[in-house]
Design a protein around this motif. Structure first.
Motif, mmCIF file in Angstrom:
data_model
loop_
_atom_site.group_PDB
_atom_site.id
_atom_site.type_symbol
_atom_site.label_atom_id
_atom_site.label_comp_id
_atom_site.label_asym_id
_atom_site.label_seq_id
_atom_site.Cartn_x
_atom_site.Cartn_y
_atom_site.Cartn_z
ATOM 1 N N SER A 52 0.510 -1.160 -0.016
ATOM 2 C CA SER A 52 0.357 -0.144 -0.168
ATOM 3 C C SER A 52 1.048 0.963 0.002
ATOM 4 C CB SER A 52 -1.156 0.522 1.650
ATOM 5 O OG SER A 52 -1.611 -1.540 1.684
ATOM 6 N N VAL A 53 0.443 2.561 -0.188
ATOM 7 C CA VAL A 53 0.795 3.699 -0.315
ATOM 8 C C VAL A 53 0.142 4.394 0.371
ATOM 9 C CG1 VAL A 53 1.623 3.207 -3.028
ATOM 10 C CG2 VAL A 53 -0.612 4.539 -3.090
ATOM 11 N N SER A 54 -0.202 4.112 0.523
ATOM 12 C CA SER A 54 -1.651 5.263 1.444
ATOM 13 C C SER A 54 -1.623 4.763 2.992
ATOM 14 C CB SER A 54 -2.099 5.790 1.496
ATOM 15 O OG SER A 54 -2.766 5.910 0.249
ATOM 16 N N LEU A 55 -2.932 5.109 3.298
ATOM 17 C CA LEU A 55 -3.913 4.473 4.872
ATOM 18 C C LEU A 55 -5.004 4.623 3.888
ATOM 19 C CD1 LEU A 55 -4.522 4.131 7.291
ATOM 20 C CD2 LEU A 55 -5.424 6.042 8.276
ATOM 21 N N GLU A 56 -5.951 5.247 3.387
ATOM 22 C CA GLU A 56 -6.415 5.658 2.261
ATOM 23 C C GLU A 56 -5.998 3.995 1.421
ATOM 24 O OE1 GLU A 56 -8.159 7.112 -1.153
ATOM 25 O OE2 GLU A 56 -9.605 8.005 0.237
ATOM 26 N N ASP A 57 -5.014 3.349 0.791
ATOM 27 C CA ASP A 57 -4.972 2.723 -0.431
ATOM 28 C C ASP A 57 -4.926 0.755 0.908
ATOM 29 O OD1 ASP A 57 -4.731 0.676 -1.894
ATOM 30 O OD2 ASP A 57 -1.840 1.747 -2.013
ATOM 31 N N THR A 58 -4.509 1.080 1.993
ATOM 32 C CA THR A 58 -4.469 -0.532 2.848
ATOM 33 C C THR A 58 -5.736 -0.484 3.052
ATOM 34 O OG1 THR A 58 -2.338 0.681 3.918
ATOM 35 C CG2 THR A 58 -3.532 -0.504 5.380
ATOM 36 N N SER B 137 -12.378 3.789 7.922
ATOM 37 C CA SER B 137 -11.093 4.816 8.390
ATOM 38 C C SER B 137 -11.242 4.688 9.882
ATOM 39 C CB SER B 137 -10.852 5.560 7.103
ATOM 40 O OG SER B 137 -12.050 6.412 7.498
ATOM 41 N N ILE C 275 -0.646 16.387 11.462
ATOM 42 C CA ILE C 275 -0.603 14.316 11.360
ATOM 43 C C ILE C 275 -0.561 13.652 12.337
ATOM 44 C CG2 ILE C 275 0.781 12.569 10.651
ATOM 45 C CD1 ILE C 275 2.713 14.663 9.670
ATOM 46 N N GLY D 135 -1.828 8.295 11.044
ATOM 47 C CA GLY D 135 -1.645 8.414 9.426
ATOM 48 C C GLY D 135 -2.383 9.522 8.404
ATOM 49 N N ARG D 136 -3.285 9.762 8.829
ATOM 50 C CA ARG D 136 -4.452 11.206 8.251
ATOM 51 C C ARG D 136 -2.701 11.948 8.485
ATOM 52 N NH1 ARG D 136 -9.771 9.157 8.787
ATOM 53 N NH2 ARG D 136 -10.511 10.727 7.754
ATOM 54 N N VAL D 137 -3.277 13.503 7.139
ATOM 55 C CA VAL D 137 -2.625 13.893 7.178
ATOM 56 C C VAL D 137 -3.404 15.278 6.577
ATOM 57 C CG1 VAL D 137 -0.970 14.815 6.059
ATOM 58 C CG2 VAL D 137 -0.694 12.573 6.519
#
Length: 360
Positions: A99-105, A125, A151, A155-157
Motif C-alpha cells: 500500500s502507498v497510503s492509509l486509504e490504499d491500505t 477508516s 498528522i 496516519g491521517r494528514v
C-alpha cells in the motif's frame, strides 16, 4: 440421551449445513461424523434439538437446518479462533504491505477480506475524533497566510490554511511549533486545541495569540468532523451472484444504508469476546434487513488512556475503527472470524500500535 452428545450432534448439523447448504439428515450425520451412536439415536437427538429451538425441519421427511439459536450456540462454543496458516498470514502481509497510503491500505484490506470469505467486507477508516496528534508543521505560504500540516497517530494528514496578521517571524514560528509538538503530541485533537489556546496566553507566546486561536480552531474542526470516517466496502456483487435474490435482496438494501452499518459495526467491535471478534446473528443485529444475515467484526487500534479527559476517558482502550464481514447466517464462521481478526491485527500494527504479526 446426554446433553453433551446432543450438542455434538448440533455442532455436526451446523458444520454440514454450512458446507452443503442442504437440510441435514441423521443418516448423513452418522456417516460423516464419529458420533458413536446409531442413526436412530441421532434422529432422536435431532428431534430434541428441534424441540429446544436449535434446529428446524423446513419440510416433512426432510433433514433439519440450524436456527439462529443453533448458530449462536455453535459460535459461542468456538473455544478459540483458529489462526490462519502461515501462508495465509504471509499473503495478508504481502498484499497489504504494498500500500502507498492509509486509504490504499484500507481499500486493499476490504478487497482481501472479501476474497478470503466470499462475503461483503467492510473496513472503516479511523475517526479523527478518536485520533491523537503525532506532529504539527507550520510554514509560511504568503505575506499573511500560514499552512498547518497536521498528522495524527493513525496516519491521517490534514492541511489547514491559517490567516494571521501580522505574520510572526521565522524564529517565533519555529519556537511556537517546537512548543506545540512538545506539549501536544499524544493528546486528543480536542485536548490539543485547548492546550494550544492556553499556550497563546502565556508570556512566552503572547505575541502569537491569533495563531494559537487559528490553529486551535483547525484542530477542533477536525475532531468534530462527522464525515472524517470513511467506509470501504468490497464483495457485494460476488455475494449477490452466489446466493438467491430473495435471501440477499434485504441485505443488499441494508448495505446501502451505510450509517446503519457503521453504527452496528462500531457497537459490535467495542463488545468483542475474548476471541477478539464480535458476532451478531439475525435478529441480534436489530436491523430488519439483516434478519437472515450475520455480522462478524473486530476493532483495530485503540484510544490511548493517557490522552483522554473528562467524559472521553470512558472511551480509553476502545478501537479507533473496525473491520468486518457480512454474509448469510450459514456463513463459514470459523474462516470468517479468523480472517477478520487477522486483518484487524495487521491494521493495528499499520497505524502505529505495537507491531505484531497479523495473527500471532
Amino acid at each position: 440421551m446426554t446433553q453433551s452428545r446432543r450438542m455434538l450432534v448440533l455442532r455436526a448439523v451446523v458444520e454440514d449445513y454450512i458446507r452443503s447448504q442442504e437440510p441435514v439428515g441423521s443418516t448423513s450425520l452418522t456417516r460423516n461424523h464419529h458420533l458413536g451412536v446409531s442413526s436412530a439415536t441421532v434422529r432422536n437427538d435431532m428431534a430434541a434439538l428441534e424441540d429446544e429451538g436449535y434446529l428446524v425441519q423446513p419440510h416433512t421427511s426432510a433433514g433439519r437446518v440450524p436456527t439462529e439459536k443453533g448458530y449462536r450456540y455453535f459460535v459461542d462454543r468456538l473455544a478459540t479462533v483458529v489462526p490462519l496458516s502461515p501462508a495465509q498470514r504471509r499473503a495478508i502481509g504481502n498484499f497489504l504491505g504494498g500500500s502507498v497510503s492509509l486509504e490504499d491500505t484500507l481499500q486493499r484490506a476490504a478487497r482481501l477480506l472479501a476474497r478470503i470469505t466470499g462475503q461483503v467486507a467492510v473496513v472503516a477508516s479511523p475517526a479523527l475524533s478518536k485520533s491523537t496528534l503525532r506532529h504539527v508543521e507550520i510554514v509560511p505560504v504568503s505575506m499573511n497566510k500560514l499552512l498547518a500540516v497536521i498528522i495524527t497517530d493513525t496516519g491521517r494528514v490534514a492541511q489547514h490554511t491559517l490567516e494571521v496578521h501580522p505574520l510572526p517571524s521565522t524564529e517565533l514560528l519555529a519556537t511556537f511549533s517546537e512548543t506545540v509538538n512538545a506539549r501536544c503530541v499524544g493528546q486528543s485533537l480536542t485536548l490539543a486545541a485547548k492546550t494550544i489556546v492556553a499556550l497563546g496566553k502565556t508570556v512566552e507566546h503572547g505575541e502569537l495569540s491569533a495563531l494559537a486561536q487559528a490553529l486551535s480552531r483547525a484542530l477542533t474542526s477536525m475532531a468534530e468532523d462527522e464525515q472524517a470516517t470513511d467506509m470501504y466496502m468490497a464483495g457485494t456483487s460476488k455475494l449477490a451472484h452466489q446466493h438467491s435474490g430473495t435471501e440477499m435482496a434485504p441485505l443488499l438494501d441494508a448495505l446501502e444504508e451505510q450509517v446503519v452499518i457503521m453504527r452496528l459495526m462500531n457497537s459490535l467491535s467495542e463488545e468483542v469476546t475474548e476471541n477478539g471478534v464480535g458476532v451478531a446473528i439475525g435478529s441480534e443485529t436489530h436491523t430488519p434487513e439483516l434478519m437472515h444475515a450475520s455480522v462478524v467484526t473486530s476493532g483495530y487500534g485503540h484510544i490511548n488512556a493517557t490522552v483522554s479527559e473528562g467524559s472521553a476517558s470512558a472511551q480509553a482502550g476502545k478501537p479507533v475503527a473496525f473491520v468486518g464481514s457480512i454474509g448469510p447466517t450459514h456463513m463459514d464462521y470459523v474462516t470468517t472470524m479468523a480472517a477478520v481478526r487477522a486483518v484487524a491485527r495487521y491494521l493495528t500494527g499499520i497505524i502505529g500500535e505495537d507491531a505484531t504479526d497479523a495473527d500471532s
